[in-house]
Design a protein around this motif. Sequence first.
Motif, short mmCIF file in Angstrom:
data_model
loop_
_atom_site.label_atom_id
_atom_site.label_comp_id
_atom_site.label_asym_id
_atom_site.label_seq_id
_atom_site.Cartn_x
_atom_site.Cartn_y
_atom_site.Cartn_z
N MET A 112 -6.50 12.22 -6.31
CA MET A 112 -6.53 10.78 -6.02
C MET A 112 -6.59 10.54 -4.51
SD MET A 112 -6.05 8.41 -8.56
CE MET A 112 -5.98 8.58 -10.35
N GLY A 113 -6.17 11.54 -3.74
CA GLY A 113 -6.13 11.37 -2.29
C GLY A 113 -4.95 10.54 -1.83
N GLN A 114 -3.96 10.40 -2.68
CA GLN A 114 -2.82 9.52 -2.37
C GLN A 114 -1.51 10.22 -2.70
OE1 GLN A 114 -3.08 6.68 -0.90
NE2 GLN A 114 -4.91 5.57 -1.55
N ARG A 133 2.91 6.43 -4.06
CA ARG A 133 1.99 5.29 -3.98
C ARG A 133 1.26 5.09 -5.30
NH1 ARG A 133 -1.45 5.26 1.13
NH2 ARG A 133 0.31 4.02 1.88
N PRO A 173 -13.39 2.50 -2.12
CA PRO A 173 -13.14 3.87 -1.71
C PRO A 173 -14.03 4.83 -2.50
CG PRO A 173 -11.37 3.01 -3.09
CD PRO A 173 -12.29 1.88 -2.82
N PRO A 180 -9.49 8.20 0.35
CA PRO A 180 -8.64 7.18 -0.29
C PRO A 180 -8.53 5.94 0.56
CG PRO A 180 -7.28 8.82 0.77
CD PRO A 180 -8.70 9.25 0.99
N TYR A 181 -8.26 4.84 -0.10
CA TYR A 181 -8.00 3.61 0.62
C TYR A 181 -6.62 3.66 1.26
CZ TYR A 181 -7.34 -1.25 1.72
OH TYR A 181 -7.11 -2.41 2.39
N GLN A 182 -6.51 3.17 2.47
CA GLN A 182 -5.22 3.04 3.14
C GLN A 182 -4.98 1.56 3.45
OE1 GLN A 182 -3.07 5.50 3.61
NE2 GLN A 182 -4.45 7.14 2.95
N PRO A 183 -3.80 1.06 3.12
CA PRO A 183 -3.50 -0.34 3.45
C PRO A 183 -3.62 -0.56 4.95
CG PRO A 183 -1.75 0.64 2.11
CD PRO A 183 -2.67 1.75 2.51
#
Lengths: 395, 395
Positions: free
Chosen positions: B164-166, B170, B46, A48-51
């Motif tokens: 989603m990995g989140q 979020r 991602p 996942p993208y992380q800020p």
Amino acid sequence: MKRRDFIRGAAYLAVGTAAVACGLKRGGRVKDTSETIPAQEQDRSPRPYQPIESARFKLSWEPFELSLIHSFTVSGSSRTTTPDVLVRLEYDGYTGYGEASLPPYLGHTVDSVCKFLSKVDLSSFRDPFRLTEIMDYVNSLSDGDAPAKAAVDIALHDLFGKLMGQPLWRIKGLDPTATPNTSFTIGMDTPENMAAKTKEVEGKYKILKVKLGAGNDLAMIDAIRSVSSLPIAVDVNQGWKDRMKALYEMYALKERGVVLVEQPLPKNNFKDLAWLSERAPLPIFADEAVQNLADLKRISHLYNGVNIKLMKCGGLLEAEKMKAYAKASGLKVMLGCMTETSCAISAAAQISPGVDFADLDGNLLISNDPFEGVKIIDGKITLNNLPGLGLTVAG
Amino acid sequence: MKRRDFIRGAAYLAVGTAAVACGLKRGGRVKDTSETIPAQEQDRSPRPYQPIESARFKLSWEPFELSLIHSFTVSGSSRTTTPDVLVRLEYDGYTGYGEASLPPYLGHTVDSVCKFLSKVDLSSFRDPFRLTEIMDYVNSLSDGDAPAKAAVDIALHDLFGKLMGQPLWRIKGLDPTATPNTSFTIGMDTPENMAAKTKEVEGKYKILKVKLGAGNDLAMIDAIRSVSSLPIAVDVNQGWKDRMKALYEMYALKERGVVLVEQPLPKNNFKDLAWLSERAPLPIFADEAVQNLADLKRISHLYNGVNIKLMKCGGLLEAEKMKAYAKASGLKVMLGCMTETSCAISAAAQISPGVDFADLDGNLLISNDPFEGVKIIDGKITLNNLPGLGLTVAG
């Protein structure tokens, strides 16, 4: 069996007393559990993208004039272009797109949008996923400016989805096959020309929309009926002035296969709207009467449905609140639009699964759409799998 | 500048006439745009999870008895355990956890939960992201069974977030710092013991909760006041029977720093609730009176707030609808719980940013929590960055 084993997903599930007592033996589920995937695979996860702390928002915008394929007529005015402002929101190499569409009769201008956008200072925000926090700030900058706020909201949602790597409808848990058909607007014209325009789009749509209120309403509907048996939604744009005549006309429209009437009377004529909604043979939808959630709460008893538009309410966050409130209140939901590019249309389409009607044809009415996004296939809004709003720059 | 350049993010933004006219020159944003990240980096994205056609859902469950640290007393009953059912939802090597907590006075049992779960057949579903579609099916299986439905809904959301990995907060665009403080319940006891229990947790919470309605209400509040000046929320659990006495007591409670009163009168005593809510000096929250959105709509005019609990309403999807409706209707929102593990508590915490009150201490009241999830730090609900509900199996 030890409780920890159940939780950790151990490769067995002994049928203990409690399990038997409560029916765990049924349905073959005990056996299923013994086929659990090996532990080493259980931790595999997406990336996942992380800020990142060092990233900053960059908001930019550009006026853009939409060219209309057919000149557009509503009660009292006609035009061939619509002013618009395109917005870009950049963050860490990703770009979200937004848009403010500005039909002149709504009172917003390219100048007022740009003036608002120049006030938006996102320098104190670090986390692009905090939609509510960022939009609370944006909304606090003025009392109006819904199209400009919508532009930021849409760009933010596009960015959000791109950072998640997922289309917005998926992030929202929606079923992409549950999208509605969109109506296609047959612009006001002579009955002959309206019949011709209807024939032009034969087979492409499942429901048509007609703007009435200019006086020759039934002639226009009859002209369309002479070439098409599709259901018709009509939008009167407050054009009827007499409640008895409105009621009579609604009966006549129902006989002609009209399925709903938008904003039949002036939005502030509460008394006659209440009278009409008690008697009307067709559902009455609010359009001009409802800009945002606050309006919706005030007038929900006078209507059977509401037309939610991003440019009226200021974006997807507010639109979703309205959708939730309307559904909870037993109102039908239509998602509508202005003449817009595929950017704002694709944004509205993301939340369209499950709504009752859609009038999301604004991008089909312009000749210079800079984006590709959702498509209309067999009349139905068809979402794609691209992240965010699903936009690509038109080839 | 060509419009396509603006959209594609070319590394310049010439200040054209239109741009100057609308203020683009202000705020340094034109210069910003010239620092655009090179095109080759713009497409980095991602690696999102994509549902795979061959994957199948696997639902399993196990009864699990929660051991209470202190025996739990509400008007008329006392107990040392709470029945519970833990649920696992597996898909493509990922596991989502859910839970049905079953305080005996609510009428659900381990058997009724397991019976419901054995009816849930997810074999026709392929896409774990389609929350609304799956829960529409689950909800259609019976009219009641809210805790069992909540267990599936919670597991589905945990799975959703893990795919989603989140973290869920979020995915929902929420601000994780905007979580409320949770109240901590001082169980009904003698005034001396309640004072002692209050001292035990001194400094750990910012707001306390007390169950009243047993007759010695003010003595209990005074006992707590003798050792603490924290605000107190009180829950009467329908325990007051006389509206005048209720009003008198609310004034006395207000003087003692009580900030809200939950369910002061029997839930079906609409007449006296209306009378009381017109006069009450403290906000009145509905608990027993509101299980789900349908209830909330019916009684929202009688209360100032609502206690939303996953086990009452059937899960996060319904809870979010209730939260949206309550906020739109001007009602304050409290998120509450039963005695539960960190699984259901962490689920409710995901949607807690922005609510007015939280009573999410159920996991702190048990001695055998199989999970770790959200934490209470300085009294405040503190979300973590782990995907889904943020759970780990307790060490």
